[in-house]
Design a protein around this motif. Structure first.
Motif, PDB file in Angstrom:
ATOM      1  N   THR A 190       0.861  -1.182   0.000  1.00 12.23           N
ATOM      2  CA  THR A 190       0.000   0.000   0.000  1.00 12.23           C
ATOM      3  C   THR A 190       0.896   1.230   0.000  1.00 12.23           C
ATOM      4  O   THR A 190       0.956   1.971   0.937  1.00 12.23           O
TER       5      THR A 190
ATOM      6  N   VAL B   5      -7.039   3.804   7.151  1.00 15.44           N
ATOM      7  CA  VAL B   5      -5.860   3.977   6.291  1.00 15.44           C
ATOM      8  C   VAL B   5      -4.843   2.874   6.620  1.00 15.44           C
ATOM      9  O   VAL B   5      -4.315   2.806   7.731  1.00 15.44           O
TER      10      VAL B   5
ATOM     11  N   THR C  90     -13.219  -8.830   5.778  1.00 15.61           N
ATOM     12  CA  THR C  90     -12.746  -7.439   5.595  1.00 15.61           C
ATOM     13  C   THR C  90     -12.542  -7.103   4.117  1.00 15.61           C
ATOM     14  O   THR C  90     -12.607  -5.947   3.727  1.00 15.61           O
TER      15      THR C  90
ATOM     16  N   ASP D 246     -20.864  -3.378  -2.106  1.00 14.74           N
ATOM     17  CA  ASP D 246     -22.193  -2.835  -2.443  1.00 14.74           C
ATOM     18  C   ASP D 246     -22.044  -1.588  -3.294  1.00 14.74           C
ATOM     19  O   ASP D 246     -22.717  -1.411  -4.315  1.00 14.74           O
TER      20      ASP D 246
HETATM   21  C1  LIG Z   1      -8.939  -3.947   4.976  1.00 14.98           C
HETATM   22  C2  LIG Z   1      -9.235  -2.510   4.617  1.00 14.98           C
HETATM   23  C3  LIG Z   1      -8.218  -1.709   4.112  1.00 14.98           C
HETATM   24  C4  LIG Z   1      -8.482  -0.367   3.814  1.00 14.98           C
HETATM   25  N1  LIG Z   1      -7.430   0.427   3.391  1.00 14.98           N
HETATM   26  C5  LIG Z   1      -7.639   1.750   3.199  1.00 14.98           C
HETATM   27  C6  LIG Z   1      -6.538   2.609   2.834  1.00 14.98           C
HETATM   28  O1  LIG Z   1      -5.397   2.158   2.678  1.00 14.98           O
HETATM   29  N2  LIG Z   1      -6.783   3.933   2.694  1.00 14.98           N
HETATM   30  C7  LIG Z   1      -8.015   4.470   2.862  1.00 14.98           C
HETATM   31  O2  LIG Z   1      -8.156   5.673   2.718  1.00 14.98           O
HETATM   32  N3  LIG Z   1      -9.083   3.676   3.192  1.00 14.98           N
HETATM   33  C8  LIG Z   1      -8.923   2.345   3.362  1.00 14.98           C
HETATM   34  N4  LIG Z   1      -9.971   1.525   3.691  1.00 14.98           N
HETATM   35  C9  LIG Z   1     -11.308   2.108   3.811  1.00 14.98           C
HETATM   36  C10 LIG Z   1     -12.305   1.599   2.782  1.00 14.98           C
HETATM   37  O3  LIG Z   1     -11.964   2.042   1.498  1.00 14.98           O
HETATM   38  C11 LIG Z   1     -13.716   2.044   3.232  1.00 14.98           C
HETATM   39  O4  LIG Z   1     -13.994   1.380   4.440  1.00 14.98           O
HETATM   40  C12 LIG Z   1     -14.755   1.744   2.185  1.00 14.98           C
HETATM   41  O5  LIG Z   1     -14.566   2.560   1.061  1.00 14.98           O
HETATM   42  C13 LIG Z   1     -16.176   1.935   2.722  1.00 14.98           C
HETATM   43  O6  LIG Z   1     -16.293   3.177   3.336  1.00 14.98           O
HETATM   44  P1  LIG Z   1     -16.977   3.277   4.793  1.00 14.98           P
HETATM   45  O7  LIG Z   1     -16.306   2.269   5.646  1.00 14.98           O
HETATM   46  O8  LIG Z   1     -16.936   4.683   5.217  1.00 14.98           O
HETATM   47  O9  LIG Z   1     -18.457   2.787   4.582  1.00 14.98           O
HETATM   48  P2  LIG Z   1     -19.689   3.688   4.026  1.00 14.98           P
HETATM   49  O10 LIG Z   1     -19.241   4.509   2.873  1.00 14.98           O
HETATM   50  O11 LIG Z   1     -20.327   4.381   5.169  1.00 14.98           O
HETATM   51  O12 LIG Z   1     -20.645   2.579   3.464  1.00 14.98           O
HETATM   52  C14 LIG Z   1     -21.312   1.666   4.347  1.00 14.98           C
HETATM   53  C15 LIG Z   1     -22.305   0.879   3.523  1.00 14.98           C
HETATM   54  O13 LIG Z   1     -23.316   1.762   3.028  1.00 14.98           O
HETATM   55  C16 LIG Z   1     -23.752   1.404   1.728  1.00 14.98           C
HETATM   56  N5  LIG Z   1     -23.489   2.508   0.778  1.00 14.98           N
HETATM   57  C17 LIG Z   1     -22.613   3.536   0.926  1.00 14.98           C
HETATM   58  N6  LIG Z   1     -22.655   4.355  -0.134  1.00 14.98           N
HETATM   59  C18 LIG Z   1     -23.552   3.850  -0.986  1.00 14.98           C
HETATM   60  C19 LIG Z   1     -24.030   4.246  -2.274  1.00 14.98           C
HETATM   61  N7  LIG Z   1     -23.582   5.346  -2.904  1.00 14.98           N
HETATM   62  N8  LIG Z   1     -24.965   3.475  -2.859  1.00 14.98           N
HETATM   63  C20 LIG Z   1     -25.437   2.374  -2.248  1.00 14.98           C
HETATM   64  N9  LIG Z   1     -25.010   1.935  -1.031  1.00 14.98           N
HETATM   65  C21 LIG Z   1     -24.074   2.660  -0.421  1.00 14.98           C
HETATM   66  C22 LIG Z   1     -22.954   0.132   1.368  1.00 14.98           C
HETATM   67  O14 LIG Z   1     -23.698  -1.010   1.732  1.00 14.98           O
HETATM   68  C23 LIG Z   1     -21.721   0.232   2.258  1.00 14.98           C
HETATM   69  O15 LIG Z   1     -21.144  -1.039   2.529  1.00 14.98           O
HETATM   70  C24 LIG Z   1      -9.763   0.176   3.993  1.00 14.98           C
HETATM   71  C25 LIG Z   1     -10.789  -0.639   4.492  1.00 14.98           C
HETATM   72  C26 LIG Z   1     -10.531  -1.960   4.808  1.00 14.98           C
HETATM   73  C27 LIG Z   1     -11.651  -2.809   5.359  1.00 14.98           C
END
Ligand SMILES: Cc1cc2nc3c(=O)[nH]c(=O)nc-3n(C[C@H](O)[C@H](O)[C@H](O)COP(=O)(O)OP(=O)(O)OC[C@H]3O[C@@H](n4cnc5c(N)ncnc54)[C@H](O)[C@@H]3O)c2cc1C
Length: 416
Positions: free
Chosen positions: A102, A183, A389, A398
């Motif tokens: 990463t 992150v 995860t 989704d």
């Molecule tokens: C193992 C792992 C590694 C990661 N690494 C990084 C990294 O290196 N850097 C970084 O910045 N982030 C990282 N992330 C973060 C990851 O990209 C986010 O967790 C992911 O994009 C989802 O965002 P959120 O958790 O805020 O969920 P939310 O955006 O709040 O979404 C929650 C749920 O709501 C629904 N939803 C949300 N938006 C919509 C839509 N537009 N239409 C329909 N349904 C929707 C979906 O069901 C979704 O699963 C990582 C996450 C994990 C688990």
């Protein structure tokens, strides 16, 4: 366990790379990964943790710089070789493979200058002791999916704000706000690839990409987050309090941001799928071994046709998943800067299919192990937690499906 590869054209070099990675995954990654999984996040990344020993060994062998060309000090692998080696490493551990990868690939793919490459990429490639660690910070506490929804209407909606913003001030940008607790490598990183909003009139599409050292005044980090799975991957927040960065460290400006992010996702999404394939294969191997040993109903589990059916179901999903992840990665890697040719919908299909497959295959593996499958004595319960995860990593499946579905609905049938 030796695994057949349908690709008839693997060279002896491809096979040697795969075998070396497989040995490293088996002998080094898996044991460390299992130890880290049982530790608290504070213990797992403390100075005396086996995590650091793993990082040293991985860097020594160059597993942190697999995608880099020889000019930058990388191994100059073909896209197929990168994919093959990554899948093997992820067999050892999904989380540790992500921790190793990463980093700064984006600085190259997204138009980093020679100076950026000299300052960040080459020292990273030269590092052999695990001490030069990167992170990719894009998601925010209030904007996870929104930040990754390239090409989708909400991505360009100016009424959707951002929590981390950069404002131009003379020859500098001043950055304020925070990135999410997810992150990867955030708490450990000594350099950051930051994607944050610059032009709010364009919504999230008005972002920019910066690269800089993580020790600048005003940067602070959260504690490593405690999680259900991928516990061997250190994740945590990064905070910015009036952080001043020269404009020279902006590698992508708002006008090119959406295209650059799309290019990045075209590569990273099928790679997450590939890592999920490695993880699923690990669970398949455990289930197969167990089914050959355990006797119930007077015969070994493997002799029961329902167990054979389940194993076959796991096998065919795994193979299908591996093929789409490999094809999407190799294809998109070949056209990183050509928006006409990039196919993000394949990258999205690969990620969602690969990770969903990992969830199903690891769950089936638990079923084959029965009660033993849910105990800490056997690795499959960890694989299942890790697999969970992957459906959220790099964009929730989704949301990726919503964005990918929208793209297909708007642009297909598509001819190149
Ligand atoms: C193992 C792992 C590694 C990661 N690494 C990084 C990294 O290196 N850097 C970084 O910045 N982030 C990282 N992330 C973060 C990851 O990209 C986010 O967790 C992911 O994009 C989802 O965002 P959120 O958790 O805020 O969920 P939310 O955006 O709040 O979404 C929650 C749920 O709501 C629904 N939803 C949300 N938006 C919509 C839509 N537009 N239409 C329909 N349904 C929707 C979906 O069901 C979704 O699963 C990582 C996450 C994990 C688990």
């Amino acid at each position: 366990m030796d695994y057949f590869d349908l690709n008839l054209n693997l060279s002896s070099e491809d096979i040697a790379l795969r075998e070396a990675a497989s040995k490293f995954a088996r002998e080094v990654m898996r044991p460390v990964s299992v130890k880290l999984d049982k530790m608290t996040p504070d213990e797992a990344y403390a100075a005396e943790s086996p995590f650091w020993d793993f990082m040293r060994k991985a860097y020594e062998l160059g597993y942190h710089k697999l995608p880099y060309p020889e000019d930058f000090g990388g191994p100059g692998l073909t896209p197929l070789q990168i994919q093959i080696v990554m899948e093997e490493l992820a067999w050892g551990s999904f989380g540790l493979t992500l921790a190793l990868n990463t980093s700064l690939d984006a600085a190259v793919a997204m138009g980093g200058t020679e100076d950026h490459i000299k300052e960040f990429t080459i020292p990273y490639c030269k590092c052999t002791d695990g001490g030069y660690i990167g992170c990719w910070a894009i998601t925010e506490p209030d904007h996870g999916s929104d930040t990754l929804a390239v090409g989708y209407p909400c991505f360009r909606d100016p009424s959707i704000g951002a929590q981390c913003r950069a404002r131009r001030d003379g020859n500098d940008y001043v950055i304020n706000g925070q990135k999410s607790a997810w992150v990867s490598n955030g708490p450990l990183a000594n350099h950051i690839l930051l994607m944050c909003q610059i032009d709010s009139s364009m919504g999230h599409a008005g972002g920019g990409i910066f690269i800089f050292n993580a020790d600048l005044p005003g940067i602070s980090k959260g504690k490593p987050v405690d999680k259900v799975g991928a516990r061997d991957l250190c994740q945590g927040e990064v905070f910015f309090d009036n952080v001043r960065v020269s404009k020279d460290y902006l590698i992508v400006a708002p006008d090119n941001y959406e295209a650059a992010l799309e290019a990045h996702l075209c590569i990273t999404l099928p790679m997450v799928g590939t890592w999920a394939n490695g993880l699923a294969r690990a669970a398949f191997d455990e289930a197969l071994t167990y089914a050959r040993e355990r006797v119930q109903g007077g015969k070994r589990l493997i002799e029961h046709s329902s167990v054979q059916n389940k194993l076959f179901d796991m096998f065919r999903k795994l193979e299908a998943s591996r093929q789409i992840c490999r094809a999407a990665f190799v294809y998109n890697w070949s056209f990183p800067t050509n928006p006409e040719k990039r196919l993000i919908e394949y990258a999205m299909a690969a990620k969602t299919f690969g990770t969903q497959t990992a969830l199903e295959v690891t769950s089936d593996a638990i079923q084959i192990l029965g009660g033993n499958g849910i105990t800490k004595e056997y690795a499959v319960e960890k694989f299942f937690r890790d697999a969970r995860t992957t459906l959220i990593c790099d964009g929730s499946n989704d949301t990726i499906s919503v964005v990918g579905g929208n793209k297909v609905a708007r642009t297909y049938p598509r001819r190149l």
